[in-house]
Design a protein around this motif. Structure first.
Motif, short mmCIF file in Angstrom:
data_model
loop_
_atom_site.label_atom_id
_atom_site.label_comp_id
_atom_site.label_asym_id
_atom_site.label_seq_id
_atom_site.Cartn_x
_atom_site.Cartn_y
_atom_site.Cartn_z
N LYS A 1 66.38 51.66 46.32
CA LYS A 1 67.27 52.86 46.78
C LYS A 1 68.26 51.96 47.76
CE LYS A 1 63.66 56.27 46.74
NZ LYS A 1 62.71 56.95 47.67
N GLU B 1 68.95 53.07 42.50
CA GLU B 1 69.30 54.45 43.14
C GLU B 1 70.32 54.21 44.18
OE1 GLU B 1 66.30 57.61 43.88
OE2 GLU B 1 64.92 56.05 43.24
N LYS C 1 73.21 55.95 46.59
CA LYS C 1 74.09 57.11 47.34
C LYS C 1 75.22 56.40 48.45
CE LYS C 1 70.30 60.33 47.65
NZ LYS C 1 69.48 61.23 48.65
N GLU D 1 73.21 63.95 57.37
CA GLU D 1 73.15 63.69 55.95
C GLU D 1 73.34 61.96 56.07
OE1 GLU D 1 72.08 65.20 53.29
OE2 GLU D 1 71.61 66.61 54.63
N ASN E 1 69.95 60.88 57.09
CA ASN E 1 69.28 61.23 55.96
C ASN E 1 69.31 59.89 54.90
OD1 ASN E 1 68.04 63.33 57.38
ND2 ASN E 1 69.09 64.79 56.03
N MET E 2 70.33 59.64 54.67
CA MET E 2 70.68 58.62 53.59
C MET E 2 70.24 57.11 53.81
SD MET E 2 74.20 57.18 51.92
CE MET E 2 74.28 56.02 53.40
N GLU F 1 67.72 56.76 56.21
CA GLU F 1 66.33 57.02 55.97
C GLU F 1 65.57 56.81 54.81
OE1 GLU F 1 65.35 59.62 60.07
OE2 GLU F 1 65.55 60.46 58.25
N TRP F 2 66.48 57.20 53.75
CA TRP F 2 65.93 57.09 52.37
C TRP F 2 66.05 56.01 51.71
CZ3 TRP F 2 69.52 56.08 48.69
CH2 TRP F 2 69.25 56.38 47.33
N ASP G 1 66.20 51.96 50.72
CA ASP G 1 65.34 50.70 51.12
C ASP G 1 66.45 49.68 51.72
OD1 ASP G 1 63.00 51.53 49.72
OD2 ASP G 1 64.07 51.08 47.96
#
Length: 106
Positions: free
Chosen positions: A2, A31, A33, A92, A95-96, A98-99, A101
């Motif tokens: 990620k 993945e 973002k 957000e 959050n990204m 934290e999401w 890697d």
């Protein structure tokens, strides 16, 4: 893996390379973002003869990528909604991070 990408520049070459990185990572099945911050909220509209940033943004969206943009940064620049990104908040962005890697900043 990620991968979170923060783009906070409207420099043509740096923004172009950030978007190329995102497209490439997505195509090899990571993945990905993207969060646009500061001047970065302007990149969907940037076009240069050597560094066509907007075409990379369009390709990323076309292949299924997700782009979030700081609403406060957009308001400061009088940018309204766009088909290329979702208006978002600093929550957000956190959050990204934290999401992910790994987080890369351009």
């Amino acid at each position: 893996m990620k991968i979170g990408i923060i783009i906070e520049t409207k420099d043509y070459e740096k923004a172009f390379n950030g978007m190329r990185f995102a497209v490439t990572a997505f195509k090899i099945e990571h993945e990905v973002k993207i969060f646009l911050l500061g001047d970065g909220v302007e990149i969907p509209f940037l076009s240069h003869e050597l560094f066509n940033v907007s075409s990379q943004v369009k390709e990323f969206i076309h292949i299924g990528g997700e782009i979030l943009a700081c609403g406060t940064c957009m308001n400061i620049r009088n940018i309204k909604e766009s088909d290329y990104f979702e208006v978002s908040t600093m929550v957000e962005c956190v959050n990204m991070v934290e999401w992910a890697d790994r987080v890369v900043t351009f």
